[in-house]
Design a protein around this motif. Structure first.
Motif, mmCIF file in Angstrom:
data_model
loop_
_atom_site.group_PDB
_atom_site.id
_atom_site.type_symbol
_atom_site.label_atom_id
_atom_site.label_comp_id
_atom_site.label_asym_id
_atom_site.label_seq_id
_atom_site.Cartn_x
_atom_site.Cartn_y
_atom_site.Cartn_z
ATOM 1 N N VAL A 167 0.822 -1.205 0.000
ATOM 2 C CA VAL A 167 0.000 0.000 0.000
ATOM 3 C C VAL A 167 0.860 1.261 0.000
ATOM 4 O O VAL A 167 0.549 2.229 -0.673
ATOM 5 N N GLU A 168 1.975 1.238 0.732
ATOM 6 C CA GLU A 168 2.829 2.424 0.855
ATOM 7 C C GLU A 168 3.654 2.687 -0.390
ATOM 8 O O GLU A 168 4.271 3.731 -0.513
ATOM 9 N N GLY A 169 3.767 1.733 -1.285
ATOM 10 C CA GLY A 169 4.615 1.863 -2.465
ATOM 11 C C GLY A 169 5.350 0.561 -2.700
ATOM 12 O O GLY A 169 4.971 -0.482 -2.189
ATOM 13 N N PHE A 170 6.403 0.635 -3.466
ATOM 14 C CA PHE A 170 7.172 -0.565 -3.790
ATOM 15 C C PHE A 170 8.266 -0.786 -2.759
ATOM 16 O O PHE A 170 8.941 0.139 -2.329
ATOM 17 N N GLN B 229 13.813 -3.317 2.329
ATOM 18 C CA GLN B 229 13.797 -1.871 2.475
ATOM 19 C C GLN B 229 12.561 -1.288 1.806
ATOM 20 O O GLN B 229 12.231 -1.618 0.676
ATOM 21 N N ASN B 230 11.875 -0.409 2.523
ATOM 22 C CA ASN B 230 10.798 0.374 1.945
ATOM 23 C C ASN B 230 11.356 1.755 1.693
ATOM 24 O O ASN B 230 11.613 2.497 2.620
ATOM 25 N N ASP B 231 11.565 2.061 0.448
ATOM 26 C CA ASP B 231 12.091 3.383 0.131
ATOM 27 C C ASP B 231 10.996 4.255 -0.465
ATOM 28 O O ASP B 231 11.271 5.297 -1.020
ATOM 29 N N GLU B 232 9.757 3.793 -0.350
ATOM 30 C CA GLU B 232 8.597 4.517 -0.855
ATOM 31 C C GLU B 232 8.739 4.885 -2.329
ATOM 32 O O GLU B 232 8.400 5.969 -2.759
ATOM 33 N N SER B 233 9.283 3.956 -3.090
ATOM 34 C CA SER B 233 9.381 4.158 -4.528
ATOM 35 C C SER B 233 7.982 4.181 -5.124
ATOM 36 O O SER B 233 7.103 3.446 -4.709
#
Length: 107
Positions: A62-65, A82-86
């Motif tokens: 939901v937050e991104g890739f 890692q969630n880098d909000e790509s």
């Protein structure tokens, strides 16, 4: 946002081994590689990382890739997530390739 692989981050033994692999398998020199579309460059990096036991997974949340990198060490795996909000898969994959290169260079 520009999602190109950052040439300045392509360095060290990872770049050297990658170039050897791509040339021996496909007879593609580094400057020919740089002329390929981004998706082809990414595919070759992912293929090479697979061949050396570093596996990249991109998933949508939901937050991104997010990206996950698993490194095979004999029968064990170390994992980096890692969630880098790509905002796009190509952007997340470029960041994952850069992180996998950093992992390989530090082996």
């Amino acid at each position: 946002m520009n999602v190109n692989l950052k040439v300045s981050k392509m360095k060290g033994k990872a770049l050297e081994k990658f170039q050897e692999y791509v040339y021996s398998k496909y007879e593609i020199g580094y400057y020919q590689f740089l002329e390929l579309p981004l998706v082809c460059q990414q595919a070759l990096w992912v293929e090479w990382f697979d061949s050396v036991g570093i596996f990249i997974l991109i998933e949508f949340r939901v937050e991104g890739f997010w990206f996950t990198i698993k490194e095979r060490k004999e029968t064990l795996y170390s994992v980096c997530t890692q969630n880098d909000e790509s905002k796009s898969r190509p952007e997340a994959l470029s960041k994952a390739i850069e992180k996998a290169m950093e992992i390989f260079n530090n082996l």
